[in-house]
Write an enzyme that holds these catalytic residues in place. Structure first.
Site, PDB file in Angstrom:
ATOM      1  N   ARG A 104       0.890  -1.185   0.000  1.00 16.70           N
ATOM      2  CA  ARG A 104       0.000   0.000   0.000  1.00 16.70           C
ATOM      3  C   ARG A 104       0.910   1.212   0.000  1.00 16.70           C
ATOM      4  O   ARG A 104       1.724   1.393   0.917  1.00 16.70           O
ATOM      5  CB  ARG A 104      -0.905   0.000   1.232  1.00 16.70           C
ATOM      6  CG  ARG A 104      -1.586   1.338   1.444  1.00 16.70           C
ATOM      7  CD  ARG A 104      -2.695   1.307   2.456  1.00 16.70           C
ATOM      8  NE  ARG A 104      -3.868   0.632   1.931  1.00 16.70           N
ATOM      9  CZ  ARG A 104      -5.090   0.742   2.459  1.00 16.70           C
ATOM     10  NH1 ARG A 104      -5.281   1.508   3.519  1.00 16.70           N
ATOM     11  NH2 ARG A 104      -6.108   0.097   1.937  1.00 16.70           N
ATOM     12  N   HIS A 131      -7.413   0.880  -6.359  1.00 12.92           N
ATOM     13  CA  HIS A 131      -7.640   0.054  -5.160  1.00 12.92           C
ATOM     14  C   HIS A 131      -8.358  -1.234  -5.595  1.00 12.92           C
ATOM     15  O   HIS A 131      -9.519  -1.467  -5.254  1.00 12.92           O
ATOM     16  CB  HIS A 131      -8.464   0.837  -4.142  1.00 12.92           C
ATOM     17  CG  HIS A 131      -8.452   0.252  -2.760  1.00 12.92           C
ATOM     18  ND1 HIS A 131      -7.679  -0.837  -2.410  1.00 12.92           N
ATOM     19  CD2 HIS A 131      -9.113   0.619  -1.625  1.00 12.92           C
ATOM     20  CE1 HIS A 131      -7.882  -1.114  -1.126  1.00 12.92           C
ATOM     21  NE2 HIS A 131      -8.743  -0.263  -0.630  1.00 12.92           N
ATOM     22  N   GLN A 134     -10.195  -3.785  -3.087  1.00 11.62           N
ATOM     23  CA  GLN A 134     -11.500  -3.357  -2.571  1.00 11.62           C
ATOM     24  C   GLN A 134     -12.602  -3.578  -3.601  1.00 11.62           C
ATOM     25  O   GLN A 134     -13.693  -4.042  -3.272  1.00 11.62           O
ATOM     26  CB  GLN A 134     -11.449  -1.876  -2.183  1.00 11.62           C
ATOM     27  CG  GLN A 134     -12.767  -1.374  -1.627  1.00 11.62           C
ATOM     28  CD  GLN A 134     -13.136  -1.998  -0.298  1.00 11.62           C
ATOM     29  OE1 GLN A 134     -12.352  -1.956   0.635  1.00 11.62           O
ATOM     30  NE2 GLN A 134     -14.326  -2.585  -0.199  1.00 11.62           N
ATOM     31  N   ASP A 219     -17.126   7.330  -1.720  1.00 10.63           N
ATOM     32  CA  ASP A 219     -15.900   7.185  -0.923  1.00 10.63           C
ATOM     33  C   ASP A 219     -15.606   8.563  -0.333  1.00 10.63           C
ATOM     34  O   ASP A 219     -16.253   9.566  -0.685  1.00 10.63           O
ATOM     35  CB  ASP A 219     -14.752   6.700  -1.844  1.00 10.63           C
ATOM     36  CG  ASP A 219     -13.459   6.374  -1.090  1.00 10.63           C
ATOM     37  OD1 ASP A 219     -13.494   6.269   0.148  1.00 10.63           O
ATOM     38  OD2 ASP A 219     -12.414   6.231  -1.763  1.00 10.63           O
ATOM     39  N   CYS A 259     -16.198   1.831   0.636  1.00 10.77           N
ATOM     40  CA  CYS A 259     -15.059   0.979   1.018  1.00 10.77           C
ATOM     41  C   CYS A 259     -14.677   1.130   2.479  1.00 10.77           C
ATOM     42  O   CYS A 259     -14.020   0.257   3.033  1.00 10.77           O
ATOM     43  CB  CYS A 259     -13.872   1.257   0.108  1.00 10.77           C
ATOM     44  SG  CYS A 259     -13.196   2.922   0.255  1.00 10.77           S
ATOM     45  N   ARG A 287     -13.583  -8.497   2.127  1.00  7.76           N
ATOM     46  CA  ARG A 287     -12.159  -8.334   1.832  1.00  7.76           C
ATOM     47  C   ARG A 287     -11.413  -9.625   2.187  1.00  7.76           C
ATOM     48  O   ARG A 287     -10.518 -10.053   1.474  1.00  7.76           O
ATOM     49  CB  ARG A 287     -11.578  -7.159   2.639  1.00  7.76           C
ATOM     50  CG  ARG A 287     -12.110  -5.787   2.262  1.00  7.76           C
ATOM     51  CD  ARG A 287     -11.646  -5.353   0.886  1.00  7.76           C
ATOM     52  NE  ARG A 287     -10.192  -5.323   0.770  1.00  7.76           N
ATOM     53  CZ  ARG A 287      -9.411  -4.307   1.143  1.00  7.76           C
ATOM     54  NH1 ARG A 287      -9.947  -3.211   1.624  1.00  7.76           N
ATOM     55  NH2 ARG A 287      -8.099  -4.359   0.972  1.00  7.76           N
TER      56      ARG A 287
HETATM   57  N1  NVA Z   1      -9.882   6.738  -1.419  1.00  9.16           N
HETATM   58  C1  NVA Z   1      -9.501   6.338  -0.086  1.00  9.16           C
HETATM   59  C2  NVA Z   1      -9.725   4.884   0.108  1.00  9.16           C
HETATM   60  C3  NVA Z   1      -9.390   4.376   1.488  1.00  9.16           C
HETATM   61  C4  NVA Z   1      -9.573   2.879   1.634  1.00  9.16           C
HETATM   62  C5  NVA Z   1      -8.044   6.693   0.168  1.00  9.16           C
HETATM   63  O1  NVA Z   1      -7.229   6.495  -0.735  1.00  9.16           O
HETATM   64  O2  NVA Z   1      -7.743   7.178   1.254  1.00  9.16           O
HETATM   65  N1   CP Z   2     -11.196  -0.020   2.556  1.00 10.32           N
HETATM   66  C1   CP Z   2      -9.909  -0.092   2.965  1.00 10.32           C
HETATM   67  O1   CP Z   2      -8.987  -0.353   2.202  1.00 10.32           O
HETATM   68  O2   CP Z   2      -9.756   0.129   4.303  1.00 10.32           O
HETATM   69  P1   CP Z   2      -8.389   0.324   5.094  1.00 10.32           P
HETATM   70  O3   CP Z   2      -7.816   1.663   4.675  1.00 10.32           O
HETATM   71  O4   CP Z   2      -8.795   0.315   6.545  1.00 10.32           O
HETATM   72  O5   CP Z   2      -7.446  -0.792   4.753  1.00 10.32           O
END
Ligand code: NVA
Ligand code: CP
Length: 302
Positions: A104, A131, A134, A219, A259, A287
């Protein structure tokens, strides 16, 4: 066959995605019945986190643990990556010891650099651009509750962010209509499928996007790394909240997904996300099952 990576949904074809969805639903049923197959006996997943996580970290760790394997958590701060070790060197070293790598991070190019040299599967656990894990879980959730998504109408409301980009990929792959409503200047970057066969379209008006939709998705308005823009974005996105009035324009059987983490009163109203019919907790839980299926597929393909 060479090593398969999962950096984007485009790394799979439709048949493979359908097979992963079916496998995830089966693994979920088995788990409810008390059966947790030892899919990952003696295997190790190395996980690199340069951003925060609750769901992604826990779902990958639990997936490996329940399958008889291990997951190792590496944060940038506590690993040599944070002290400037090149991602390629890290990838080569982890390939010597682990059976798969999950990352990540911020720039999508970082996961591509790792995948370019890794000798084990690399999984994108979220980048600024995509992502895919997800959206795979979202697809599992749709199939679980409503069946096949092909030909269905999906509305994306809010920021054209990493989730939105992965939905664009999913629309092309799984053949559903995607209507995206974003404010001007917040459109998604992956626009190559917009207009293609009428599958993906961009509008400004959330009501137009949601009209007769089978699935409504939103989101956060400020993603990780955009914290300083949060106040300004709250103003820009003010009219993009998914509330009961907006959901009333969708099909009567429409599902709502997010998500998570969610900001009630911003991108979603509590009356929608906390509605008794809300599937967001299934979506989060899926997930685990989706990633078990994905890990099993990638490790098998090696
Ligand atoms: N769009 C959000 C998703 C978090 C799971 C982010 O990138 O923070
Ligand atoms: N939806 C998701 O990826 O959550 P986290 O940021 O908690 O991993």
């Amino acid at each position: 066959m060479g090593v398969r990576h999962f950096l984007s949904l485009n790394d799979l074809d439709r048949a493979e995605v359908v097979s992963l969805i079916e496998s995830a639903i089966r693994l979920k049923r088995w788990r409810r019945d008390g059966y947790r197959p030892r899919l990952f006996e003696g295997r190790t997943l190395a996980m690199i986190f340069e951003k925060s996580s609750t769901r992604t970290r826990v779902s990958f760790e639990v997936a490996m643990a329940e399958g008889g394997g291990n997951a190792i958590f590496l944060s940038t701060r506590e690993s040599q990556l944070g002290r400037g070790e090149p991602p390629e060197d890290t990838a080569r070293v982890l390939s010597e010891m682990a059976d798969a790598i999950m990352i990540r991070t911020f720039e999508h190019a970082m996961v591509e650099r790792v995948a370019a040299v890794a000798r084990v599967p690399v999984i994108n656990g979220l980048t600024n651009s995509l992502h895919p894990c997800q959206v795979l879980a979202d697809l599992v959730t749709y199939f679980e509750h409503r069946g096949e998504i092909r030909g269905r109408r999906v509305a994306w409301i809010g920021d054209g962010n990493n989730m939105c980009n992965s939905y664009i990929n999913a629309a092309a792959l799984m053949d559903f209509e995607l209507r995206i409503a974003t404010p001007e200047g917040y459109e998604p970057e992956h626009l190559e499928h917009v207009g293609e066969g009428g599958r993906v379209s961009l509008v400004r008006d959330p009501v137009q996007a949601v009209a007769d939709a089978d699935l409504v998705v939103t989101d956060v308005w400020a993603s990780m790394g955009q914290e300083e823009e949060a106040a300004a974005r709250r103003e820009v996105f003010r009219s993009y909240q998914v509330d009961a009035a907006l959901m009333a324009h969708a099909a009567p059987s429409a599902l709502f997904m997010h998500c998570l983490p969610a900001h009630r009163g911003e991108e979603v109203a509590a009356e929608v996300i906390d509605h008794p019919d809300s599937v967001v907790w299934d979506e989060a839980g899926n997930r685990l099952h989706a990633q078990k299926a994905l890990l099993e597929f990638l490790l098998r393909a090696q």
